[in-house]
Design a protein around this motif. Structure first.
Motif, PDB file in Angstrom:
ATOM      1  N   PHE A 304     -32.568 -29.621  15.682  1.00 41.13           N
ATOM      2  CA  PHE A 304     -33.248 -30.902  15.883  1.00 41.13           C
ATOM      3  C   PHE A 304     -32.769 -31.960  14.887  1.00 41.13           C
ATOM      4  CE2 PHE A 304     -36.474 -28.073  17.849  1.00 41.13           C
ATOM      5  CZ  PHE A 304     -36.402 -28.618  19.114  1.00 41.13           C
ATOM      6  N   MET A 307     -29.254 -34.888  15.735  1.00 41.88           N
ATOM      7  CA  MET A 307     -29.232 -36.287  16.168  1.00 41.88           C
ATOM      8  C   MET A 307     -29.402 -37.224  14.975  1.00 41.88           C
ATOM      9  SD  MET A 307     -31.581 -37.799  19.177  1.00 41.88           S
ATOM     10  CE  MET A 307     -31.245 -39.361  19.930  1.00 41.88           C
ATOM     11  N   ALA A 308     -30.321 -36.871  14.078  1.00 43.36           N
ATOM     12  CA  ALA A 308     -30.558 -37.717  12.906  1.00 43.36           C
ATOM     13  C   ALA A 308     -29.312 -37.771  12.036  1.00 43.36           C
ATOM     14  CB  ALA A 308     -31.741 -37.177  12.109  1.00 43.36           C
ATOM     15  N   ILE A 314     -23.042 -42.203  11.618  1.00 42.15           N
ATOM     16  CA  ILE A 314     -22.535 -43.425  12.262  1.00 42.15           C
ATOM     17  C   ILE A 314     -22.894 -44.641  11.426  1.00 42.15           C
ATOM     18  CG2 ILE A 314     -22.589 -44.879  14.321  1.00 42.15           C
ATOM     19  CD1 ILE A 314     -23.535 -42.457  15.887  1.00 42.15           C
TER      20      ILE A 314
ATOM     21  N   ILE B  92     -30.244 -52.460  20.157  1.00 44.83           N
ATOM     22  CA  ILE B  92     -30.282 -51.355  21.124  1.00 44.83           C
ATOM     23  C   ILE B  92     -31.196 -50.247  20.614  1.00 44.83           C
ATOM     24  CG2 ILE B  92     -28.792 -49.826  22.494  1.00 44.83           C
ATOM     25  CD1 ILE B  92     -26.557 -51.655  22.064  1.00 44.83           C
ATOM     26  N   ALA B 147     -24.346 -51.480  14.728  1.00 43.80           N
ATOM     27  CA  ALA B 147     -25.402 -51.125  13.785  1.00 43.80           C
ATOM     28  C   ALA B 147     -26.569 -50.480  14.517  1.00 43.80           C
ATOM     29  CB  ALA B 147     -25.867 -52.373  13.044  1.00 43.80           C
ATOM     30  N   ILE B 149     -26.562 -49.177  17.568  1.00 45.85           N
ATOM     31  CA  ILE B 149     -26.199 -47.907  18.223  1.00 45.85           C
ATOM     32  C   ILE B 149     -26.381 -46.766  17.221  1.00 45.85           C
ATOM     33  CG2 ILE B 149     -24.193 -46.529  18.925  1.00 45.85           C
ATOM     34  CD1 ILE B 149     -23.297 -48.786  20.660  1.00 45.85           C
ATOM     35  N   GLY B 150     -25.980 -47.014  15.972  1.00 44.96           N
ATOM     36  CA  GLY B 150     -26.154 -45.997  14.941  1.00 44.96           C
ATOM     37  C   GLY B 150     -27.615 -45.729  14.651  1.00 44.96           C
ATOM     38  N   THR B 151     -28.403 -46.812  14.430  1.00 44.10           N
ATOM     39  CA  THR B 151     -29.803 -46.601  14.065  1.00 44.10           C
ATOM     40  C   THR B 151     -30.609 -46.074  15.255  1.00 44.10           C
ATOM     41  OG1 THR B 151     -30.247 -48.939  14.478  1.00 44.10           O
ATOM     42  CG2 THR B 151     -29.865 -48.289  12.207  1.00 44.10           C
ATOM     43  N   MET B 152     -30.152 -46.366  16.472  1.00 44.63           N
ATOM     44  CA  MET B 152     -30.842 -45.830  17.646  1.00 44.63           C
ATOM     45  C   MET B 152     -30.933 -44.312  17.573  1.00 44.63           C
ATOM     46  SD  MET B 152     -29.605 -46.393  21.511  1.00 44.63           S
ATOM     47  CE  MET B 152     -28.617 -45.115  22.195  1.00 44.63           C
ATOM     48  N   SER B 153     -29.786 -43.644  17.290  1.00 48.51           N
ATOM     49  CA  SER B 153     -29.865 -42.180  17.193  1.00 48.51           C
ATOM     50  C   SER B 153     -30.452 -41.764  15.847  1.00 48.51           C
ATOM     51  CB  SER B 153     -28.514 -41.524  17.457  1.00 48.51           C
ATOM     52  OG  SER B 153     -27.503 -42.129  16.722  1.00 48.51           O
ATOM     53  N   LEU B 154     -30.305 -42.608  14.826  1.00 51.05           N
ATOM     54  CA  LEU B 154     -30.906 -42.267  13.529  1.00 51.05           C
ATOM     55  C   LEU B 154     -32.431 -42.212  13.647  1.00 51.05           C
ATOM     56  CD1 LEU B 154     -30.527 -41.799  10.469  1.00 51.05           C
ATOM     57  CD2 LEU B 154     -30.738 -44.260  10.164  1.00 51.05           C
ATOM     58  N   ARG B 156     -34.509 -42.089  16.380  1.00 53.10           N
ATOM     59  CA  ARG B 156     -35.023 -41.035  17.255  1.00 53.10           C
ATOM     60  C   ARG B 156     -34.715 -39.663  16.669  1.00 53.10           C
ATOM     61  NH1 ARG B 156     -36.997 -41.202  22.343  1.00 53.10           N
ATOM     62  NH2 ARG B 156     -36.163 -43.248  22.838  1.00 53.10           N
ATOM     63  N   GLY B 157     -33.540 -39.574  16.018  1.00 50.96           N
ATOM     64  CA  GLY B 157     -33.148 -38.309  15.402  1.00 50.96           C
ATOM     65  C   GLY B 157     -34.111 -37.899  14.293  1.00 50.96           C
ATOM     66  N   VAL B 158     -34.546 -38.867  13.479  1.00 54.39           N
ATOM     67  CA  VAL B 158     -35.529 -38.551  12.433  1.00 54.39           C
ATOM     68  C   VAL B 158     -36.819 -38.066  13.089  1.00 54.39           C
ATOM     69  CG1 VAL B 158     -36.953 -39.524  10.595  1.00 54.39           C
ATOM     70  CG2 VAL B 158     -34.542 -40.110  10.726  1.00 54.39           C
ATOM     71  N   TYR B 160     -37.047 -36.434  15.908  1.00 51.31           N
ATOM     72  CA  TYR B 160     -36.800 -35.037  16.304  1.00 51.31           C
ATOM     73  C   TYR B 160     -36.817 -34.119  15.090  1.00 51.31           C
ATOM     74  CZ  TYR B 160     -35.720 -35.416  21.268  1.00 51.31           C
ATOM     75  OH  TYR B 160     -35.817 -35.568  22.613  1.00 51.31           O
ATOM     76  N   ALA B 161     -36.196 -34.590  13.978  1.00 54.90           N
ATOM     77  CA  ALA B 161     -36.120 -33.759  12.782  1.00 54.90           C
ATOM     78  C   ALA B 161     -37.521 -33.438  12.269  1.00 54.90           C
ATOM     79  CB  ALA B 161     -35.303 -34.472  11.698  1.00 54.90           C
ATOM     80  N   GLY B 164     -39.439 -31.880  16.009  1.00 50.58           N
ATOM     81  CA  GLY B 164     -38.817 -30.893  16.873  1.00 50.58           C
ATOM     82  C   GLY B 164     -39.302 -31.046  18.304  1.00 50.58           C
ATOM     83  N   ASP B 165     -39.639 -29.909  18.943  1.00 53.60           N
ATOM     84  CA  ASP B 165     -40.123 -30.022  20.319  1.00 53.60           C
ATOM     85  C   ASP B 165     -41.651 -29.962  20.385  1.00 53.60           C
ATOM     86  OD1 ASP B 165     -40.310 -27.465  19.519  1.00 53.60           O
ATOM     87  OD2 ASP B 165     -39.197 -26.581  21.198  1.00 53.60           O
TER      88      ASP B 165
END
Lengths: 339, 346
Positions: A304, A307-308, A314, B92, B147, B149-154, B156-158, B160-161, B164-165
């Motif tokens: 998980f 992605m972060a 990036i 974005i 910028a 595009i990077g923070t978009m996954s950053l 949402r990724g945080v 998820y981190a 989790g699910d």
């Protein structure tokens, strides 16, 4: 006219030196990462594991190089992953309906269909002069939605795929899979295309200075269109590779993978404003992402986090790029921003 | 006109009248009829009539009130996004901000915070994310597209981190008011917030110095800079406001769903940007109106609701939204080429 080529040459060589050092730094970063992981887990750098990592990263190599062609012209293609998924699901369905078809027609179909989907972007960008980010944001949604239309939401599973369809990319040759060899051939082809062909050099010119390109008789929008068709064709081909490698095809295949391809380019030093970037940089950028992805489960970090971490990498990479790329920074204030 | 002599021959007067008729600005009515907003009103009216004919359940005030929920949260983000795009930037990462803010609110709720603290956590997370975007673009000079595009996954990724699910479903009493409460009769609190913000943004953009400066920045950042406008400060503020609005949208959405997961609001950036572009805001900056964005939000809500009445699945609506986005930006170009509309509009 006579003075112009000389001026470009001196500038290019300075630029080349700078890029060379940058690629070298990135290569060193990859080595440091691999060694750091290997200190704890020696198996990480075992030849068989490295071969696995290459096989795992092969699709990213191809997609990132295709994306690089688009970004070089000053555009961006957000629809690659949706194109990959739509083409992949289509060839999987064709294979399920005609298992005896063999691999060659499947590959031709994937290339042609991918190129056609890319050409749709190309026409909108070239003929209507529409900003590529909006066009591909739209086609991303449309292509992804079309998968649902043709499958009705159903999955194509491995038992519906023929042995030839699944086996082709797994053929071992000199210790590497055929997929890896195809990716290596793709890297060689991209090096040749972008450095030694007129069309390849024109991609750089189109993104480097649009007005100069226009006055030199190079239609920058036509070059963007060419890049979108290349990107589409490669995405289509990768669509077949993807569904074959993971032996399953469904609506959400490769969702968000376009960001990985863009990330590989950005980490590799391709300027998002266009006109700047090397094949070696992009390959090293993709390899870096591949190493990180494969190292994470090994050092016990939950998937998980992936992605972060990708997002953080990036973001850091674009900051480093923006600081190092004085040309682009100056351009932002004094010239029109590329849309 | 003063250069002309006082006495002129009749044929000269006629000629002058003809020239004036030709060069005079179009009448008020002609301008309204030719405007993008008028087209949106016509489309909305047509869609409204079609829906009421197609379904007997459509023309029910509570049904219509329910229908506003499917676009209100996106529309709340679309308002500041319109200002941002008019100012020649783009964000974005908004859907990522919504997801992260929701996760943070879930954590606050798990820690036993009161409803208003949970909401403040959501707003604060949104503002912080927006300020990070703003800092990337203004301090570090990263192009906004990359910028975010990077923070978009950053972002949402945080999310998820952290989560989790998992899903967080327990929210304090009182928190549900943002997404499920009604301000007056069938007018939901969400929709009331949106209408209030729309009025606020319309005044700021069209009636204040700040708004004029945004148009100036969007038309030419260089000229704006040399005219003494603090371009970078405006850019930073725009990103911060977009982040704050995303936080607010996250409060409404989380409150309405009553649950948090990192996968909420996937793909919303597409719908929000489509809303803005459909509203007549030029993606190249410098052109647009809040009225247009509000009308576009209503129109998209109507289309979604209408397709829902016809039992069209969500992913197919995605095709419609994507197709709409492409059609909306390409139709003006095609019409201008064909000489049907004047090139000045867009």
């Amino acid at each position: 006219m006579a003075a112009a080529p000389a001026a470009t040459t001196t500038r290019r060589s300075a630029l080349h030196r700078w890029i060379a050092s940058r690629d070298a730094a990135l290569a060193a970063l990859n080595v440091v990462l691999a060694v750091a992981v290997a200190l704890r887990f020696p198996d990480f750098v075992a030849p068989s594991n490295l071969a696995d990592i290459l096989d795992d990263t092969a699709i990213l190599f191809l997609l990132a190089l295709a994306q690089m062609c688009v970004i070089l012209t000053g555009a961006i293609d957000l629809s690659v992953a949706a194109n990959l998924a739509l083409t992949g699901v289509t060839v999987a369905l064709v294979n399920a309906a005609h298992p005896g078809l063999g691999v060659a027609p499947i590959i031709v179909l994937a290339l042609v269909m991918g190129a056609a989907l890319g050409a749709f972007n190309a026409v909108l960008v070239w003929k209507l002069r529409l900003p590529s980010i909006v066009v591909t944001l739209g086609t991303l949604a449309v292509y992804r939605g079309c998968i649902f239309l043709i499958t009705g939401g159903a999955w194509v599973n491995s038992n519906q795929m023929s042995d030839a369809f699944l086996g082709f990319i797994r053929v071992p040759f000199l210790g590497l899979t055929l997929l890896t060899w195809i990716a290596l051939a793709g890297i060689a082809a991209a090096t040749w295309f972008l450095n030694f062909t007129v069309a390849g050099r024109n991609l750089y010119v189109a993104g480097g200075n649009r007005s100069a390109a226009f006055y030199a008789g190079i239609d920058p929008w036509r070059m963007q269109a060419l890049a979108f068709v290349i990107s589409g064709a490669v995405a289509g081909l990768c669509g077949y590779f993807w569904v074959s490698r993971f032996a399953v095809a469904y609506v959400e295949v490769a969702q968000g993978f376009e960001l990985q391809a863009i990330a590989a380019c950005v980490i590799g030093g391709v300027s998002i404003a266009g006109g700047l970037g090397t094949v070696a940089g992009v390959v090293l950028g993709a390899l870096f992402l591949g190493l990180v992805k494969n190292a994470l489960p090994l050092i016990g970090i939950s998937p998980f986090w992936q992605m972060a971490i990708a997002g953080a990498v990036i973001t850091v990479a674009v900051i480093v790029n923006a600081r190092g790329d004085g040309r682009a920074a100056g351009r932002r204030i004094l010239e029109e921003k590329a849309a | 006109m003063n250069a002309l002599p006082e006495t002129t021959r009749p044929d000269e007067a006629a000629g002058r009248a003809a020239v004036e008729r030709y060069t005079a600005p179009p009448s008020r009515l002609a301008r309204i009829v030719r405007s993008w907003e008028f087209l949106l009103v016509v489309l909305f009216a047509a869609g409204f009539v079609a829906c009421s004919l197609a379904s007997p359940y459509f023309l029910d005030i509570w049904n219509l009130s329910d229908a506003t929920f499917n676009f209100t949260e996106k529309a709340i983000v679309a308002l500041p996004m319109a200002l941002l795009i008019i100012g020649r930037e783009i964000d974005i990462s908004v859907a990522g901000i919504i997801a992260l803010a929701s996760v943070m609110m879930g954590l606050a709720a798990q820690a036993g915070a009161a409803w208003w603290i949970v909401a403040l956590v959501g707003l604060g997370t949104g503002l912080a994310c927006g300020m990070v975007n703003g800092a990337l673009v203004t301090l570090f000079r990263v192009p906004a597209i990359v910028a975010t595009i990077g923070t978009m996954s950053l972002y949402r990724g945080v999310g998820y981190a952290i989560l989790g699910d998992q899903v967080i479903k327990s929210y304090p009493e009182g928190f549900e008011v943002f997404g499920q409460g009604y301000a007056w009769g069938p007018l939901s609190i969400e929709f009331a917030i949106f209408l209030g913000l729309a009025a606020l943004f319309a005044v700021v953009l069209h009636r204040t110095v700040v708004g004029r400066r945004l148009f100036a920045i969007g038309n030419s950042p260089t000229v704006a800079l040399f005219s003494g406008i603090a371009v970078e400060r405006y850019r930073f503020m725009l990103f911060a406001v977009v982040g704050l609005a995303s936080g607010l949208a996250s409060v409404c959405l989380t409150s309405r769903l009553g649950s948090t997961r990192p996968s909420i609001a996937v793909g919303w950036e597409l719908e929000i940007i489509t809303m803005v572009v459909l509203g007549g805001v030029s993606i190249l900056g410098g052109v647009g109106s809040i009225l247009g964005v509000v009308l576009a939000a209503l129109l998209m809500g109507l289309v979604t609701f209408g397709l829902g009445l016809l039992n069209v699945p969500g992913i197919v609506m995605q095709i419609v939204v994507g197709g709409l986005l492409i059609a909306v930006i390409s139709v003006p170009v095609v019409l201008t080429r064909a000489g049907i509309i004047r090139p000045s509009r867009r």
